[in-house]
Design an enzyme around this catalytic site. Structure first.
Site, mmCIF file in Angstrom:
data_model
loop_
_atom_site.group_PDB
_atom_site.id
_atom_site.type_symbol
_atom_site.label_atom_id
_atom_site.label_comp_id
_atom_site.label_asym_id
_atom_site.label_seq_id
_atom_site.Cartn_x
_atom_site.Cartn_y
_atom_site.Cartn_z
ATOM 1 N N ASP A 94 0.857 -1.176 0.000
ATOM 2 C CA ASP A 94 0.000 0.000 0.000
ATOM 3 C C ASP A 94 0.908 1.246 0.000
ATOM 4 O O ASP A 94 2.082 1.163 0.380
ATOM 5 C CB ASP A 94 -0.859 -0.042 1.268
ATOM 6 N N ASP A 117 -0.330 5.191 0.737
ATOM 7 C CA ASP A 117 -0.633 6.175 1.784
ATOM 8 C C ASP A 117 -0.708 5.534 3.169
ATOM 9 O O ASP A 117 -1.469 4.592 3.382
ATOM 10 C CB ASP A 117 -1.964 6.876 1.491
ATOM 11 N N ASP A 146 -2.001 -0.602 6.046
ATOM 12 C CA ASP A 146 -2.297 0.080 7.309
ATOM 13 C C ASP A 146 -3.793 0.236 7.601
ATOM 14 O O ASP A 146 -4.153 0.720 8.671
ATOM 15 C CB ASP A 146 -1.660 1.473 7.320
#
Ligand SMILES: [Mg+2]
Length: 289
Positions: free
Chosen positions: A16, A18, A230
């Site tokens: 991922d 961001d 996240d």
């Protein structure tokens, strides 16, 4: 001439952007520099798996000097470059100079659904999608400059949106949208900053699993996969890889329902990415996987 094999042999890192490889607020990847250098030296493919668009990812890849396949818009499609070990791939279709395997509904279908849902004034005030926003709104919400915000608006498979206010009416509107989406073959997922409206069954895990299957033919043996995320929208990806790696969100910590046995970073963003991905790769070296 032997068929080209996957660089780096048998490990692939899916990540991922961001809040994981990029810091949540500044979008900097400076904290990940040591392990990014190691990945480059060892020739390990680094496959970006993001809610961002193709236009945004291409720009970020240029910054990193990365030319690996990538997955956009929460599993909307996987793009494979027409070069190096990927050049003989026959799967998917030609799109924008890549081989593209699509998994999602088109942006036009998603916007049509949203427009029908928002036929009442009240709902139009609560739900704001990227397609309803001016460039300046997106710049203010994301901290992106005009070029990046413009790239974020060039969507193909998903619509990020915000719910205005923390009111009961806003929460009820989001529940109603989720229920109506399910009836119409769409669904909602949550990223670090926005909710995302997309096709039912479209998620990062499905796109990662299909990508691994496609790349297995190029690797000449077993592939070991590392996945880094996240947020809630990363959980399907973390479930689809051999070694899940979790980065804490700076405000919300780890998402609920994270897989047991995941490697957990102690810091958010790129520093946590560096720490935890380094640890995952060390583990692979030591166990000889
Ligand atoms: Mg994220």
């Amino acid at each position: 001439m032997p068929a080209p094999t996957l660089p780096g042999g048998r490990t692939i890192v899916f990540t991922d952007l961001d809040g994981s490889l990029l810091d949540h607020h500044s979008y900097s990847h400076a904290g990940a520099a040591p392990v990014l250098a190691r990945i480059r030296e060892e020739g390990i493919p680094l496959i970006i798996v993001t809610s961002k668009t193709r236009a945004e990812v291409v720009e970020i890849q240029r910054e990193f000097g990365n030319a690996d396949p990538f997955i956009v818009e929460n599993g909307g499609a996987a793009y494979f470059p027409r070069s190096g070990p990927y050049r003989f791939l026959a799967a998917g279709e030609e799109a924008a100079g890549y081989r593209r395997i699509g998994f999602g509904r088109s942006y036009g279908e998603i916007r049509d659904f949203l427009a029908a849902f928002k036929s009442e004034e009240k709902k139009r005030e609560i739900i704001k999608g990227f397609g309803d926003m001016e460039l300046e709104d997106i710049m203010a919400l994301t901290g992106l400059d005009a070029v990046r915000a413009g790239a974020a608006k060039r969507r193909e498979f998903s619509e990020p949106f915000l719910i205005a206010g923390e009111t009961d009416a806003a929460a009820a509107c989001l529940r109603e949208l989720a229920a109506e989406a399910r009836r119409r073959g769409f669904e909602i997922t949550r990223g670090g900053r926005f909710h995302h409206l997309l096709g039912a069954g479209q998620d990062k895990g499905r796109a990662v699993a299909a990508t691994v299957k496609t790349l297995r033919g190029l690797a000449g043996g077993k592939i070991t996969t590392v996945g880094v995320g996240d947020s809630d929208n990363d959980l399907t990806m973390l479930a689809a890889v051999d070694i899940p790696v979790l980065i804490p969100h700076p405000h919300r910590g780890f998402p609920a329902g994270t897989p047991a046995g995941a490697v957990r970073a102690t810091r958010p963003g790129s520093e946590g990415w560096n720490e935890a991905v380094g640890k995952a790769l060390d583990g692979l070296t030591n166990t000889g996987r």
